[in-house]
Write a protein that holds these residues in place. Structure first.
Motif, mmCIF file in Angstrom:
data_model
loop_
_atom_site.group_PDB
_atom_site.id
_atom_site.type_symbol
_atom_site.label_atom_id
_atom_site.label_comp_id
_atom_site.label_asym_id
_atom_site.label_seq_id
_atom_site.Cartn_x
_atom_site.Cartn_y
_atom_site.Cartn_z
ATOM 1 N N LYS A 1 39.603 -19.569 -1.367
ATOM 2 C CA LYS A 1 39.973 -18.854 -0.257
ATOM 3 C C LYS A 1 40.197 -19.725 0.859
ATOM 4 O O LYS A 1 39.085 -20.650 1.297
ATOM 5 N N LEU A 2 41.209 -19.769 1.550
ATOM 6 C CA LEU A 2 41.540 -20.631 2.639
ATOM 7 C C LEU A 2 41.744 -19.831 3.750
ATOM 8 O O LEU A 2 42.379 -19.070 3.946
ATOM 9 N N SER A 3 40.729 -19.989 4.940
ATOM 10 C CA SER A 3 41.193 -19.496 6.125
ATOM 11 C C SER A 3 42.319 -20.125 6.858
ATOM 12 O O SER A 3 42.836 -20.898 6.386
ATOM 13 N N GLY A 4 43.056 -19.150 7.529
ATOM 14 C CA GLY A 4 44.333 -19.404 8.385
ATOM 15 C C GLY A 4 44.006 -20.819 9.228
ATOM 16 O O GLY A 4 44.808 -21.423 9.329
ATOM 17 N N GLU A 5 42.674 -20.719 9.719
ATOM 18 C CA GLU A 5 42.493 -21.727 10.840
ATOM 19 C C GLU A 5 42.535 -23.086 9.871
ATOM 20 O O GLU A 5 42.910 -24.077 10.894
ATOM 21 N N ALA A 51 49.360 -11.332 1.852
ATOM 22 C CA ALA A 51 49.010 -9.879 2.310
ATOM 23 C C ALA A 51 47.632 -9.175 2.005
ATOM 24 O O ALA A 51 47.445 -7.942 2.128
ATOM 25 N N GLY A 52 46.604 -10.202 1.890
ATOM 26 C CA GLY A 52 45.229 -9.422 1.654
ATOM 27 C C GLY A 52 45.241 -8.556 0.618
ATOM 28 O O GLY A 52 45.922 -8.797 -0.549
ATOM 29 N N THR A 53 44.508 -7.314 0.685
ATOM 30 C CA THR A 53 44.261 -6.273 -0.312
ATOM 31 C C THR A 53 45.551 -5.417 0.058
ATOM 32 O O THR A 53 45.914 -4.601 -0.880
ATOM 33 N N PHE A 77 40.502 -4.039 6.002
ATOM 34 C CA PHE A 77 39.941 -5.196 4.979
ATOM 35 C C PHE A 77 40.187 -6.614 5.599
ATOM 36 O O PHE A 77 41.096 -6.698 6.537
ATOM 37 N N THR A 78 39.486 -7.651 5.072
ATOM 38 C CA THR A 78 39.855 -8.829 5.439
ATOM 39 C C THR A 78 40.155 -9.743 4.271
ATOM 40 O O THR A 78 40.197 -9.146 2.916
ATOM 41 N N THR A 79 40.707 -10.918 4.495
ATOM 42 C CA THR A 79 41.044 -11.630 3.333
ATOM 43 C C THR A 79 39.890 -12.458 2.557
ATOM 44 O O THR A 79 40.046 -12.703 1.613
ATOM 45 N N THR A 125 48.022 -0.739 12.881
ATOM 46 C CA THR A 125 49.323 -1.520 13.038
ATOM 47 C C THR A 125 48.968 -2.786 13.256
ATOM 48 O O THR A 125 49.751 -3.790 12.727
ATOM 49 N N ALA A 126 47.951 -3.156 13.727
ATOM 50 C CA ALA A 126 47.402 -4.346 14.143
ATOM 51 C C ALA A 126 47.217 -5.123 12.846
ATOM 52 O O ALA A 126 47.414 -6.435 12.501
ATOM 53 N N ASP A 127 46.744 -4.408 12.066
ATOM 54 C CA ASP A 127 46.201 -5.083 10.658
ATOM 55 C C ASP A 127 47.358 -5.381 9.788
ATOM 56 O O ASP A 127 47.345 -6.519 8.962
ATOM 57 N N VAL A 146 45.018 -16.639 1.049
ATOM 58 C CA VAL A 146 44.916 -17.385 2.506
ATOM 59 C C VAL A 146 44.914 -16.408 3.386
ATOM 60 O O VAL A 146 45.458 -15.148 3.431
ATOM 61 N N GLY A 147 44.036 -16.780 4.453
ATOM 62 C CA GLY A 147 44.177 -15.905 5.817
ATOM 63 C C GLY A 147 45.145 -15.870 6.656
ATOM 64 O O GLY A 147 46.285 -16.545 6.250
ATOM 65 N N GLY A 148 44.882 -15.348 7.719
ATOM 66 C CA GLY A 148 46.082 -15.203 8.752
ATOM 67 C C GLY A 148 45.550 -15.542 10.408
ATOM 68 O O GLY A 148 46.230 -15.356 11.227
ATOM 69 N N GLY A 149 44.315 -16.026 10.382
ATOM 70 C CA GLY A 149 43.498 -16.180 11.727
ATOM 71 C C GLY A 149 44.194 -17.166 12.438
ATOM 72 O O GLY A 149 44.005 -16.929 13.785
ATOM 73 N N ASN A 150 45.234 -17.963 12.080
ATOM 74 C CA ASN A 150 45.780 -19.040 12.921
ATOM 75 C C ASN A 150 46.943 -18.537 13.480
ATOM 76 O O ASN A 150 47.593 -18.944 14.456
ATOM 77 N N ILE A 151 47.279 -17.291 13.111
ATOM 78 C CA ILE A 151 48.475 -16.622 13.754
ATOM 79 C C ILE A 151 48.172 -15.087 14.313
ATOM 80 O O ILE A 151 48.519 -15.020 15.342
ATOM 81 N N TYR A 152 47.360 -14.416 13.719
ATOM 82 C CA TYR A 152 47.158 -13.058 14.177
ATOM 83 C C TYR A 152 46.149 -12.357 13.406
ATOM 84 O O TYR A 152 45.830 -12.391 12.302
ATOM 85 N N ARG A 153 45.038 -12.022 14.168
ATOM 86 C CA ARG A 153 43.836 -11.039 13.505
ATOM 87 C C ARG A 153 44.130 -9.478 14.199
ATOM 88 O O ARG A 153 44.391 -9.476 15.441
HETATM 89 N N1 UDP Z 1 44.090 -8.140 6.960
HETATM 90 C C1 UDP Z 1 44.035 -6.560 6.589
HETATM 91 N N2 UDP Z 1 43.620 -6.118 5.139
HETATM 92 C C2 UDP Z 1 43.373 -7.395 4.372
HETATM 93 C C3 UDP Z 1 43.372 -8.693 4.673
HETATM 94 C C4 UDP Z 1 43.835 -8.972 6.076
HETATM 95 O O1 UDP Z 1 44.391 -5.853 7.281
HETATM 96 O O2 UDP Z 1 43.065 -7.075 3.117
HETATM 97 C C5 UDP Z 1 44.664 -8.367 8.247
HETATM 98 C C6 UDP Z 1 43.497 -8.167 9.460
HETATM 99 O O3 UDP Z 1 44.296 -7.770 10.386
HETATM 100 C C7 UDP Z 1 42.689 -9.754 9.468
HETATM 101 C C8 UDP Z 1 44.092 -10.547 9.442
HETATM 102 O O4 UDP Z 1 44.850 -9.758 8.329
HETATM 103 O O5 UDP Z 1 42.332 -9.876 10.846
HETATM 104 C C9 UDP Z 1 43.857 -11.796 8.706
HETATM 105 O O6 UDP Z 1 43.227 -11.910 7.753
HETATM 106 P P1 UDP Z 1 41.651 -12.703 8.223
HETATM 107 O O7 UDP Z 1 41.260 -12.440 9.575
HETATM 108 O O8 UDP Z 1 40.941 -12.558 7.105
HETATM 109 O O9 UDP Z 1 41.993 -14.318 8.028
HETATM 110 P P2 UDP Z 1 41.163 -15.678 8.144
HETATM 111 O O10 UDP Z 1 40.290 -15.325 9.019
HETATM 112 O O11 UDP Z 1 40.660 -15.885 6.780
HETATM 113 O O12 UDP Z 1 42.088 -16.626 8.559
#
Ligand code: UDP
Length: 239
Positions: free
Chosen positions: A13-17, A134-136, A141-143, A73-75, A53-60
Motif C-alpha cells: 500500500k502506497l499513500s499518494g503522499e 480507484a480504491g474499493t 472508504f479509504t485506500t 461526489t468528493a469521494d 495506491v492512494g490519492g492524497g497527493n491530489i485530492y481527498r
Molecule cells: N476513496 C473512496 N473510496 C475508496 C478509496 C478512496 O472514496 O475505496 C477516496 C476518498 O475520497 C479518499 C481518496 O479517494 O480521500 C484518496 O484515497 P486516500 O485518502 O485513502 O489516499 P492516501 O491517504 O492513501 O493517499
C-alpha cells in the motif's frame, strides 16, 4: 537471498503522499522513480506484487466534503485521483521493464482494465505487477481499506504498508522524541489504543482474515526488500 524471503505474494500500500516527494501537491518524478526501484528490487526476487495506491497527493474526499461538497461526489473525485497515481506508477515501472497492469474498481475501459478478481490473479501468476486503482470503488472508504480487501481477495501472505515512519509508535515520533516503536503489536491493541497507522475498517478486515500487516518507512532506499526479509526497522501487526 531468495530463501530468506518469507512471503510469496504481497500487497504494497502506497499513500499518494509518497509520490509527491518534497512537493506540496501532485507528482515528483524522482520520488516515483525511487518507489519503482524499491518495487523492482522485490520483483527481481521472484515475489508476486500487487499495489494499492492512494490519492492524497491530489485530492481527498474529506477535504471536498469539509468545503461543503456532497461527500459521495468528493469521494468519487478522490478515487479518480488514485487512478492518476496508478498510471504514473505504471509508467515508471514499465520504464524499468516491469510488466504491469492497472485494474480500476471504477471501470475506465479506454485507460485500463476493470477490476476482475480472477483476471488480477492470472496477471500475478504471470509475474505482472498489478496496480489496483480507484480504491474499493465505493465512497466513504479509504485506500487503506481497499488494500486490506484486495490483499485478502488475492490471497496475499502479507500487506506491506509503506509510510513516512518506520513502524507503529506509541505516540507520534515527529512530535514526541520519547515515542517508542513496537516490534510487534496485535490488531486489537491497534484498535483499542486508537493508533492511527491505518483506519479501523482496514485493521478489522485484516484481523478477521488473519492478514499480517507490516508497517515500514519507504524513505530509506531498499526498505521494502528489507521488510520482506524481516530486516531493518518495521512493525508487524498480527494475532
Ligand atoms: N476513496 C473512496 N473510496 C475508496 C478509496 C478512496 O472514496 O475505496 C477516496 C476518498 O475520497 C479518499 C481518496 O479517494 O480521500 C484518496 O484515497 P486516500 O485518502 O485513502 O489516499 P492516501 O491517504 O492513501 O493517499
Amino acid at each position: 537471498m531468495i530463501n530468506q524471503i518469507k512471503y510469496k505474494r504481497v500487497l504494497l500500500k502506497l499513500s499518494g503522499e509518497i509520490l509527491m516527494g518534497d512537493q506540496k501537491y501532485g507528482h515528483d518524478s524522482k520520488a516515483i522513480e525511487k518507489v519503482a526501484n524499491d518495487i523492482k528490487q522485490v520483483h527481481d526476487m521472484g515475489v508476486q506484487i500487487c499495489l494499492v495506491v492512494g490519492g492524497g497527493n491530489i485530492y481527498r474526499g474529506v477535504s471536498g466534503a469539509a468545503a461543503g461538497m456532497e461527500r459521495s461526489t468528493a469521494d468519487h473525485m478522490g478515487m479518480i485521483a488514485t487512478v492518476m497515481n496508478a498510471l504514473a506508477l505504471q509508467y515508471y515501472l514499465e520504464q524499468k521493464q516491469i510488466k504491469t497492469r492497472v485494474l480500476s474498481a471504477i471501470p475506465m475501459m479506454t485507460i485500463c482494465e476493470p477490476y476482475v478478481r480472477r483476471r488480477a490473479m492470472r496477471h500475478m501468476e504471470k509475474g505482472r505487477v498489478v496496480i489496483f486503482a480507484a480504491g474499493t470503488g465505493n465512497p466513504f472508504f479509504t485506500t487503506d481499506t481497499a488494500a486490506s480487501l484486495r490483499a485478502i481477495e488475492m490471497g496475499c501472505d502479507a500487506l506491506l504498508k509503506g509510510t513516512q515512519v518506520d513502524g507503529v509508535y506509541n505516540s507520534d515520533p515527529k512530535k514526541n522524541k520519547d515515542a517508542s516503536r513496537f516490534e510487534r503489536i496485535t490488531y486489537k491493541e491497534v484498535l483499542t489504543n486508537d493508533l492511527t497507522v491505518m483506519d479501523a475498517s482496514a485493521i478489522s478486515l485484516a484481523r478477521e482474515n488473519n492478514l499480517p500487516i507490516i508497517v515500514f518507512s519507504l524513505h530509506k532506499q531498499g526498505a521494502f526488500a528489507e521488510a520482506m526479509q524481516h530486516q531493518g526497522n518495521f512493525t508487524i501487526i498480527e494475532g
